[in-house]
Design a protein around this motif. Sequence first.
Motif, short mmCIF file in Angstrom:
data_model
loop_
_atom_site.label_atom_id
_atom_site.label_comp_id
_atom_site.label_asym_id
_atom_site.label_seq_id
_atom_site.Cartn_x
_atom_site.Cartn_y
_atom_site.Cartn_z
N HIS A 135 0.84 -1.21 0.00
CA HIS A 135 0.00 0.00 0.00
C HIS A 135 0.88 1.27 0.00
CE1 HIS A 135 -4.24 -0.94 0.10
NE2 HIS A 135 -4.54 0.20 0.67
N PRO A 136 1.62 1.50 -1.07
CA PRO A 136 2.61 2.57 -1.04
C PRO A 136 2.06 4.00 -0.99
CG PRO A 136 2.46 1.60 -3.23
CD PRO A 136 1.63 0.75 -2.32
N PHE A 137 0.78 4.16 -1.33
CA PHE A 137 0.20 5.50 -1.39
C PHE A 137 -0.82 5.71 -0.28
CE2 PHE A 137 0.95 3.88 -5.75
CZ PHE A 137 2.10 4.61 -6.02
N ARG A 138 -1.07 6.94 0.04
CA ARG A 138 -2.03 7.23 1.12
C ARG A 138 -3.44 6.85 0.72
NH1 ARG A 138 -5.41 7.40 3.76
NH2 ARG A 138 -5.94 8.61 5.63
N GLU A 139 -3.76 6.93 -0.56
CA GLU A 139 -5.09 6.58 -1.07
C GLU A 139 -4.92 6.21 -2.54
OE1 GLU A 139 -9.02 5.79 -1.19
OE2 GLU A 139 -7.98 6.38 0.63
N GLY A 140 -5.85 5.42 -3.06
CA GLY A 140 -5.84 5.09 -4.48
C GLY A 140 -4.94 3.92 -4.86
N ASN A 141 -4.56 3.12 -3.88
CA ASN A 141 -3.67 1.99 -4.15
C ASN A 141 -4.30 0.96 -5.08
OD1 ASN A 141 -1.16 2.28 -2.25
ND2 ASN A 141 -2.92 2.93 -1.05
N GLY A 142 -5.53 0.58 -4.79
CA GLY A 142 -6.19 -0.46 -5.58
C GLY A 142 -6.33 -0.09 -7.04
N ARG A 143 -6.75 1.14 -7.29
CA ARG A 143 -6.94 1.56 -8.69
C ARG A 143 -5.62 1.57 -9.45
NH1 ARG A 143 -10.65 6.38 -6.74
NH2 ARG A 143 -9.62 5.71 -4.85
N ALA A 144 -4.58 2.11 -8.82
CA ALA A 144 -3.28 2.15 -9.49
C ALA A 144 -2.75 0.74 -9.71
CB ALA A 144 -2.29 2.96 -8.65
N GLN A 145 -2.93 -0.12 -8.72
CA GLN A 145 -2.41 -1.48 -8.83
C GLN A 145 -3.15 -2.28 -9.90
OE1 GLN A 145 -1.25 -3.23 -5.04
NE2 GLN A 145 -1.78 -5.26 -5.81
N ARG A 146 -4.45 -2.06 -10.04
CA ARG A 146 -5.20 -2.79 -11.07
C ARG A 146 -4.70 -2.41 -12.47
NH1 ARG A 146 -9.24 -2.50 -7.25
NH2 ARG A 146 -10.12 -0.55 -8.03
N ILE A 147 -4.38 -1.14 -12.69
CA ILE A 147 -3.86 -0.74 -14.00
C ILE A 147 -2.48 -1.37 -14.24
CG2 ILE A 147 -3.02 1.21 -15.38
CD1 ILE A 147 -5.35 2.83 -14.23
N LEU A 148 -1.64 -1.37 -13.20
CA LEU A 148 -0.35 -2.06 -13.31
C LEU A 148 -0.56 -3.51 -13.73
CD1 LEU A 148 2.73 -2.46 -12.81
CD2 LEU A 148 2.11 -2.95 -10.42
N PHE A 149 -1.51 -4.18 -13.10
CA PHE A 149 -1.73 -5.59 -13.40
C PHE A 149 -2.40 -5.79 -14.76
CE2 PHE A 149 -0.07 -6.27 -9.35
CZ PHE A 149 0.26 -7.61 -9.24
N GLU A 150 -3.17 -4.83 -15.21
CA GLU A 150 -3.65 -4.90 -16.59
C GLU A 150 -2.46 -4.98 -17.54
OE1 GLU A 150 -6.17 -1.64 -17.70
OE2 GLU A 150 -7.60 -2.05 -16.08
N HIS A 151 -1.46 -4.12 -17.30
CA HIS A 151 -0.30 -4.08 -18.17
C HIS A 151 0.51 -5.37 -18.07
CE1 HIS A 151 -0.35 0.63 -18.26
NE2 HIS A 151 -1.49 0.07 -18.60
N ILE A 152 0.68 -5.89 -16.85
CA ILE A 152 1.41 -7.15 -16.67
C ILE A 152 0.71 -8.28 -17.42
CG2 ILE A 152 2.02 -8.93 -14.98
CD1 ILE A 152 2.46 -6.62 -12.94
N ILE A 153 -0.61 -8.36 -17.28
CA ILE A 153 -1.37 -9.46 -17.89
C ILE A 153 -1.42 -9.32 -19.41
CG2 ILE A 153 -3.71 -10.43 -18.07
CD1 ILE A 153 -3.92 -9.71 -14.97
N ILE A 154 -1.62 -8.10 -19.90
CA ILE A 154 -1.63 -7.89 -21.36
C ILE A 154 -0.25 -8.19 -21.93
CG2 ILE A 154 -1.78 -6.11 -23.16
CD1 ILE A 154 -4.02 -4.82 -21.39
N ASN A 155 0.80 -7.76 -21.24
CA ASN A 155 2.16 -8.05 -21.71
C ASN A 155 2.42 -9.55 -21.74
OD1 ASN A 155 5.03 -7.14 -22.31
ND2 ASN A 155 5.33 -8.42 -20.50
N ALA A 156 1.79 -10.28 -20.81
CA ALA A 156 1.94 -11.74 -20.79
C ALA A 156 1.09 -12.41 -21.88
CB ALA A 156 1.55 -12.29 -19.42
#
Length: 199
Positions: A135-156
Amino acid sequence: MLDKYGTGQDPYCYPSTNVLRNLLNITNDDDLNEAERVLSEIAAGEIEFDLPPYDLQYLQRIHRKLFTDVYEWAGELRTVDISKGGTHFCNLARIEAESQKYFRNLASADWFEPLGRAELVLAVAELFGDLNVIHPFREGNGRAQRILFEHIIINAGYEIDWWVVQEGEWMQANIDAVVCDYTALACIFDRCIGQSIAG
């Protein structure tokens, strides 16, 4: 007065409230949540997919893009320890080191590119749960992390669709993952990860 993460009077919040200080000068939590949701959804549509490497700085760029119109600290690592309910997130002094450990593991696994769908489901479930505890951020962790994982999954090489999951499911699955039970997250990713893009 306790803030919504239970840390006491939070320096990120307006005095004697649990409303996060924001660039919109909104002092009502419900109004802020709605504005944050709308603006971050618009911003999310402007975030372009990029190839690896994926690291903490990449996640910070996503967060900055999502929340730059709402919070002055968008993209910056939090400066307070936080907890939510019974979940204590990573001590702020360990955020960078713990994040780097997980991202190094991701790089060592070739960004999950060699994995078949079943293996990918399990791998992303575990990584998602582990990174969520940071949870590196004070707020908005889930939304940021889901976009990161979109990129990981699409790249895979796979499609991804979050709309099949309810918010309550996400929350409980992430709570379970705190004690290394990734079963619920794996079920979620099994529903969200679609067909091979190449197929």
